[in-house]
Structure formats: structure tokens, C-alpha cells
Design a protein around this motif. Sequence first.
Motif, PDB file in Angstrom:
ATOM      1  N   THR A 174      -4.660  -2.183  -3.186  1.00 16.44           N
ATOM      2  CA  THR A 174      -4.006  -1.562  -2.273  1.00 16.44           C
ATOM      3  C   THR A 174      -2.587  -1.308  -2.849  1.00 16.44           C
ATOM      4  O   THR A 174      -2.124  -1.897  -3.470  1.00 16.44           O
ATOM      5  N   VAL A 186      -9.117  -2.939   5.230  1.00 16.58           N
ATOM      6  CA  VAL A 186      -9.617  -3.910   4.203  1.00 16.58           C
ATOM      7  C   VAL A 186      -9.851  -5.110   4.953  1.00 16.58           C
ATOM      8  O   VAL A 186     -10.996  -5.724   4.824  1.00 16.58           O
ATOM      9  N   ASP A 229      -6.022   0.455   3.012  1.00 20.45           N
ATOM     10  CA  ASP A 229      -6.172   0.289   1.792  1.00 20.45           C
ATOM     11  C   ASP A 229      -5.202   1.474   1.192  1.00 20.45           C
ATOM     12  O   ASP A 229      -5.154   1.443  -0.017  1.00 20.45           O
TER      13      ASP A 229
END
Length: 108
Positions: A27, A58, A72
Motif C-alpha cells: 500500500t 486489504v 490498497d
Amino acid sequence: SGQTAGVPGRGVVPGLVRGGAVPGGHTSGNCDLQVADMPATWGDAQLGTIFAAFGRIVTASLANGAGMVKFDNEKSAAEAVSSMNGLVLEGRRIKVELKRAGRPGMPY
């Protein structure tokens, strides 16, 4: 229960990544959201479902009406805040904001 809510103007889009990680993913920037005042009857799956309309998630977790959602990417997180903050779900006006750096846990 097991019902999900669509996001106005977006519908429900699958995208929750189970298992806590985007495959091979990283990320970037601030992708973490804090969510407050969610309906007490909701759980992780419903939280993930309504936020998946904005991008790849996520992780999504919810307990006692407070939750965390991690996207993300920053763009998806910012769009989710813009669209979801103040939305009324089951009679409750939810609060959605980017997680503040340096503050562990929920600020609510």
C-alpha cells in the motif's frame, strides 16, 4: 441478517481481499480509514462489502460499531471518505475519515 447495503450511485461491487493482504501487494500513502457509528448488527463482511465499491480492500474489521478499512491505494481511500462520511445506514449517520498518523487505535 446477512443483508448488505448498496452505496448510493455505486451499487455493491465485490473486491474484499480475504486473508488480510493484497496478493504481492503493497500500500502507498494513507490508505487506512477509521469508521464510527456503524449499525450494531453489522459485521466485517458487510463493512467490506459497502467499501469495496471504491477499490480493492486489504482488510476490513468492525466491532461495536467502530471499524477500520484499509485500501490498497490512497485514491480509493479518499473517494470512500468523500462518499461515505455522513451516510445514513439503518438510521445511523456514519463517520468515515482517514486514520491519523501517530494515533493508535480508534479516536472515538
